[in-house]
Design a protein around this motif. Structure first.
Motif, PDB file in Angstrom:
ATOM      1  N   MET A   1      29.899  37.240  49.198  1.00  0.00           N
ATOM      2  CA  MET A   1      29.457  37.515  47.835  1.00  0.00           C
ATOM      3  C   MET A   1      30.690  37.705  46.952  1.00  0.00           C
ATOM      4  N   THR A   2      30.708  37.036  45.823  1.00  0.00           N
ATOM      5  CA  THR A   2      31.856  37.143  44.920  1.00  0.00           C
ATOM      6  C   THR A   2      31.591  38.064  43.741  1.00  0.00           C
ATOM      7  N   ASN A   3      30.301  38.384  43.521  1.00  0.00           N
ATOM      8  CA  ASN A   3      29.992  39.303  42.434  1.00  0.00           C
ATOM      9  C   ASN A   3      28.716  40.065  42.756  1.00  0.00           C
ATOM     10  N   TYR A   4      28.502  41.122  41.991  1.00  0.00           N
ATOM     11  CA  TYR A   4      27.288  41.910  42.110  1.00  0.00           C
ATOM     12  C   TYR A   4      26.662  41.971  40.729  1.00  0.00           C
ATOM     13  N   LYS A   5      25.502  41.322  40.585  1.00  0.00           N
ATOM     14  CA  LYS A   5      24.789  41.276  39.306  1.00  0.00           C
ATOM     15  C   LYS A   5      25.704  40.870  38.152  1.00  0.00           C
ATOM     16  N   GLY A   6      26.583  39.917  38.452  1.00  0.00           N
ATOM     17  CA  GLY A   6      27.491  39.395  37.439  1.00  0.00           C
ATOM     18  C   GLY A   6      28.808  40.139  37.318  1.00  0.00           C
ATOM     19  N   GLU A   8      32.284  41.007  38.863  1.00  0.00           N
ATOM     20  CA  GLU A   8      33.202  40.419  39.833  1.00  0.00           C
ATOM     21  C   GLU A   8      33.638  41.442  40.883  1.00  0.00           C
ATOM     22  N   LEU A   9      33.728  40.993  42.142  1.00  0.00           N
ATOM     23  CA  LEU A   9      34.191  41.841  43.238  1.00  0.00           C
ATOM     24  C   LEU A   9      35.654  41.561  43.616  1.00  0.00           C
ATOM     25  N   PHE A  10      36.238  40.541  43.038  1.00  0.00           N
ATOM     26  CA  PHE A  10      37.657  40.223  43.223  1.00  0.00           C
ATOM     27  C   PHE A  10      38.028  39.965  44.676  1.00  0.00           C
ATOM     28  N   SER A  11      37.100  39.450  45.448  1.00  0.00           N
ATOM     29  CA  SER A  11      37.346  39.194  46.867  1.00  0.00           C
ATOM     30  C   SER A  11      38.413  38.132  47.099  1.00  0.00           C
ATOM     31  N   ASP A  12      38.668  37.296  46.105  1.00  0.00           N
ATOM     32  CA  ASP A  12      39.656  36.229  46.258  1.00  0.00           C
ATOM     33  C   ASP A  12      41.086  36.708  46.023  1.00  0.00           C
ATOM     34  N   ASP A  15      46.139  40.592  47.185  1.00  0.00           N
ATOM     35  CA  ASP A  15      46.845  41.867  47.046  1.00  0.00           C
ATOM     36  C   ASP A  15      45.827  43.011  47.041  1.00  0.00           C
ATOM     37  N   THR A  16      45.832  43.809  48.093  1.00  0.00           N
ATOM     38  CA  THR A  16      44.841  44.875  48.261  1.00  0.00           C
ATOM     39  C   THR A  16      44.866  45.874  47.115  1.00  0.00           C
ATOM     40  N   ALA A  17      46.045  46.303  46.712  1.00  0.00           N
ATOM     41  CA  ALA A  17      46.155  47.294  45.637  1.00  0.00           C
ATOM     42  C   ALA A  17      45.577  46.747  44.331  1.00  0.00           C
ATOM     43  N   LEU A  18      45.883  45.524  43.995  1.00  0.00           N
ATOM     44  CA  LEU A  18      45.370  44.913  42.770  1.00  0.00           C
ATOM     45  C   LEU A  18      43.861  44.713  42.851  1.00  0.00           C
ATOM     46  N   ARG A  19      43.392  44.231  43.984  1.00  0.00           N
ATOM     47  CA  ARG A  19      41.956  44.009  44.184  1.00  0.00           C
ATOM     48  C   ARG A  19      41.185  45.324  44.011  1.00  0.00           C
ATOM     49  N   ASN A  20      41.670  46.387  44.643  1.00  0.00           N
ATOM     50  CA  ASN A  20      40.975  47.666  44.564  1.00  0.00           C
ATOM     51  C   ASN A  20      41.113  48.313  43.195  1.00  0.00           C
ATOM     52  N   ARG A  21      42.237  48.111  42.529  1.00  0.00           N
ATOM     53  CA  ARG A  21      42.397  48.596  41.159  1.00  0.00           C
ATOM     54  C   ARG A  21      41.355  47.943  40.261  1.00  0.00           C
ATOM     55  N   ASN A  22      41.197  46.632  40.388  1.00  0.00           N
ATOM     56  CA  ASN A  22      40.219  45.910  39.573  1.00  0.00           C
ATOM     57  C   ASN A  22      38.799  46.401  39.843  1.00  0.00           C
ATOM     58  N   ARG A  23      38.486  46.652  41.103  1.00  0.00           N
ATOM     59  CA  ARG A  23      37.152  47.148  41.450  1.00  0.00           C
ATOM     60  C   ARG A  23      36.916  48.530  40.832  1.00  0.00           C
ATOM     61  N   ALA A  24      37.921  49.378  40.891  1.00  0.00           N
ATOM     62  CA  ALA A  24      37.789  50.717  40.300  1.00  0.00           C
ATOM     63  C   ALA A  24      37.597  50.629  38.792  1.00  0.00           C
ATOM     64  N   VAL A  25      38.278  49.700  38.151  1.00  0.00           N
ATOM     65  CA  VAL A  25      38.122  49.516  36.703  1.00  0.00           C
ATOM     66  C   VAL A  25      36.702  49.066  36.374  1.00  0.00           C
ATOM     67  N   VAL A  26      36.143  48.167  37.177  1.00  0.00           N
ATOM     68  CA  VAL A  26      34.760  47.736  36.967  1.00  0.00           C
ATOM     69  C   VAL A  26      33.827  48.934  37.084  1.00  0.00           C
ATOM     70  N   LEU A  27      34.007  49.752  38.122  1.00  0.00           N
ATOM     71  CA  LEU A  27      33.168  50.938  38.295  1.00  0.00           C
ATOM     72  C   LEU A  27      33.299  51.893  37.108  1.00  0.00           C
ATOM     73  N   THR A  28      34.508  52.100  36.652  1.00  0.00           N
ATOM     74  CA  THR A  28      34.735  52.980  35.500  1.00  0.00           C
ATOM     75  C   THR A  28      34.057  52.423  34.266  1.00  0.00           C
TER      76      THR A  28
END
Length: 81
Positions: A1-6, A8-12, A15-28
């Motif tokens: 899955m690349t996104n959740y309800k539109g 982005e999950l940034f699975s591609d 860089d783990t730190a960047l990927r997780n930073r982006n996910r945290a920003v989406v949650l925020t």
């Protein structure tokens, strides 16, 4: 899955730190966009929990800590940590 309800999950991103930073920003952003009178709406909470469940288990602790920091930095007080 690349996104959740539109959202982005940034699975591609390799860089783990960047990927997780982006996910945290989406949650925020989900939290802030679904807040009224400093309370997150039920819809917002459902989106946050649903998105977070799509984050691979090995990344969840890092994403959660980054999300908590982002929320704190934006002036939200966390009831539980």
């Amino acid at each position: 899955m690349t996104n959740y309800k539109g959202f982005e999950l940034f699975s591609d991103i390799e860089d783990t730190a960047l990927r997780n930073r982006n996910r945290a920003v989406v949650l925020t952003n989900l939290a802030v966009d679904n807040t009224k009178n400093r309370l997150i709406s039920p819809k917002g909470a459902a989106l946050i929990l649903g998105y977070f469940q799509q984050v691979p288990e090995e990344d969840r602790n890092d994403v959660r800590e980054r999300f908590k920091k982002d929320m704190y930095d934006r002036g939200y007080i966390l009831a539980a940590s």
